[in-house]
Scaffold this motif. Structure first.
Motif, PDB file in Angstrom:
ATOM      1  N   GLN A   1      13.285  -9.751  -1.319  1.00 32.72           N
ATOM      2  CA  GLN A   1      12.838  -8.817  -2.354  1.00 32.72           C
ATOM      3  C   GLN A   1      13.120  -7.375  -1.956  1.00 32.72           C
ATOM      4  O   GLN A   1      13.628  -6.572  -2.762  1.00 32.72           O
ATOM      5  CB  GLN A   1      11.338  -8.996  -2.595  1.00 32.72           C
ATOM      6  CG  GLN A   1      10.952 -10.300  -3.250  1.00 32.72           C
ATOM      7  CD  GLN A   1       9.448 -10.522  -3.256  1.00 32.72           C
ATOM      8  OE1 GLN A   1       8.732 -10.044  -2.362  1.00 32.72           O
ATOM      9  NE2 GLN A   1       8.957 -11.242  -4.249  1.00 32.72           N
TER      10      GLN A   1
ATOM     11  N   LYS B   1       5.125  -4.557  -8.795  1.00 38.76           N
ATOM     12  CA  LYS B   1       5.897  -5.744  -8.408  1.00 38.76           C
ATOM     13  C   LYS B   1       6.506  -5.523  -7.022  1.00 38.76           C
ATOM     14  O   LYS B   1       6.722  -4.391  -6.593  1.00 38.76           O
ATOM     15  CB  LYS B   1       7.003  -6.023  -9.422  1.00 38.76           C
ATOM     16  CG  LYS B   1       6.501  -6.239 -10.848  1.00 38.76           C
ATOM     17  CD  LYS B   1       5.607  -7.446 -10.957  1.00 38.76           C
ATOM     18  CE  LYS B   1       5.196  -7.693 -12.402  1.00 38.76           C
ATOM     19  NZ  LYS B   1       4.254  -8.828 -12.533  1.00 38.76           N
ATOM     20  N   GLN B   2       6.834  -6.618  -6.365  1.00 38.68           N
ATOM     21  CA  GLN B   2       7.359  -6.521  -5.004  1.00 38.68           C
ATOM     22  C   GLN B   2       8.885  -6.548  -4.941  1.00 38.68           C
ATOM     23  O   GLN B   2       9.456  -6.573  -3.858  1.00 38.68           O
ATOM     24  CB  GLN B   2       6.777  -7.658  -4.156  1.00 38.68           C
ATOM     25  CG  GLN B   2       5.281  -7.482  -3.938  1.00 38.68           C
ATOM     26  CD  GLN B   2       4.654  -8.640  -3.222  1.00 38.68           C
ATOM     27  OE1 GLN B   2       4.798  -9.786  -3.630  1.00 38.68           O
ATOM     28  NE2 GLN B   2       3.942  -8.369  -2.143  1.00 38.68           N
TER      29      GLN B   2
ATOM     30  N   ASN C   1       8.108  -0.365 -12.294  1.00 41.36           N
ATOM     31  CA  ASN C   1       8.582  -1.722 -11.996  1.00 41.36           C
ATOM     32  C   ASN C   1      10.002  -1.947 -12.513  1.00 41.36           C
ATOM     33  O   ASN C   1      10.317  -2.978 -13.116  1.00 41.36           O
ATOM     34  CB  ASN C   1       7.635  -2.773 -12.576  1.00 41.36           C
ATOM     35  CG  ASN C   1       6.381  -2.938 -11.736  1.00 41.36           C
ATOM     36  OD1 ASN C   1       6.353  -2.632 -10.544  1.00 41.36           O
ATOM     37  ND2 ASN C   1       5.319  -3.437 -12.355  1.00 41.36           N
TER      38      ASN C   1
END
Length: 199
Positions: free
Chosen positions: A34, A170-171, A190
């Motif tokens: 990610q 979010k990651q 995001n």
């Protein structure tokens, strides 16, 4: 100045739904993936400064995006005391009174004899206020945690502290805020599209 906010990648505790503010856990392989993806999205940005918390999950994420980042303990996630690395269901079962107190008044209760929320919010707000005063041109990266990033954003947007729940970071994405002479403008939240340097 443009400020890019990035939440650290996934950790095993994160995946399991555990409280783990101050516990120093590493990224999972997915977390590395990610963070690497976010680095690709921000490849065209030449960061003149970068800040990260002291925790390895944030530092590792930052290292995948920029060569060096300054560590600031004020960007550490909230310390949940004895609730660290425990699931909310076990806390509710083993400490029902303490759990209910926190659910009913999380802005004033202290979870697991850890860090009181007002103290946590105060140190994050101090960073937010310092950054809002910076007027130099350039792009800054901040890699931190859900609670920290959402508090920064609510402070900059002049929103009540309780509004932090409206900003689930979010990651595998980035958020960008533009500092226009101290007036903070949310330009992206995001975002998962490649950022173009001419934007």
């Amino acid at each position: 100045m443009r400020i890019f906010l990035v939440r650290h990648g996934q950790t095993a505790a994160n995946e399991s739904g555990l409280f783990y503010g101050s516990t120093d856990v590493p990224l999972t392989p997915l977390g590395v993936e990610q963070s690497t993806r976010v680095a690709g999205l921000l490849a065209q940005v030449s960061f003149s400064a970068a800040l990260t918390s002291q925790l390895q999950r944030a530092q590792h994420t930052a290292q995948l995006i920029v060569p060096l980042a300054e560590r600031d303990p004020r960007l550490n996630e909230m310390d949940f005391g004895r609730w660290e690395m425990r699931h909310f269901s076990s806390i509710a079962a083993e400490e029902p009174d303490a759990w209910q107190l926190w659910v009913d008044d999380w802005q004033n209760a202290t979870p697991g004899d850890g860090e009181a929320f007002p103290r946590f919010a105060e140190r994050v707000r101090a960073v937010a206020d310092e950054l809002s005063l910076r007027q130099e041109p350039g792009d800054m990266l901040i890699v931190a945690h859900q609670g920290v990033l959402s508090l920064l954003l609510t402070r900059w947007l002049g929103m009540p502290t309780a509004s932090l729940w409206h900003f689930p970071f979010k990651q595998d994405a980035y958020t960008m805020v533009e500092n226009r002479d101290g007036f903070m403008v949310l330009r992206a939240f995001n975002d998962r599209s490649p950022f173009r340097s001419d934007e």
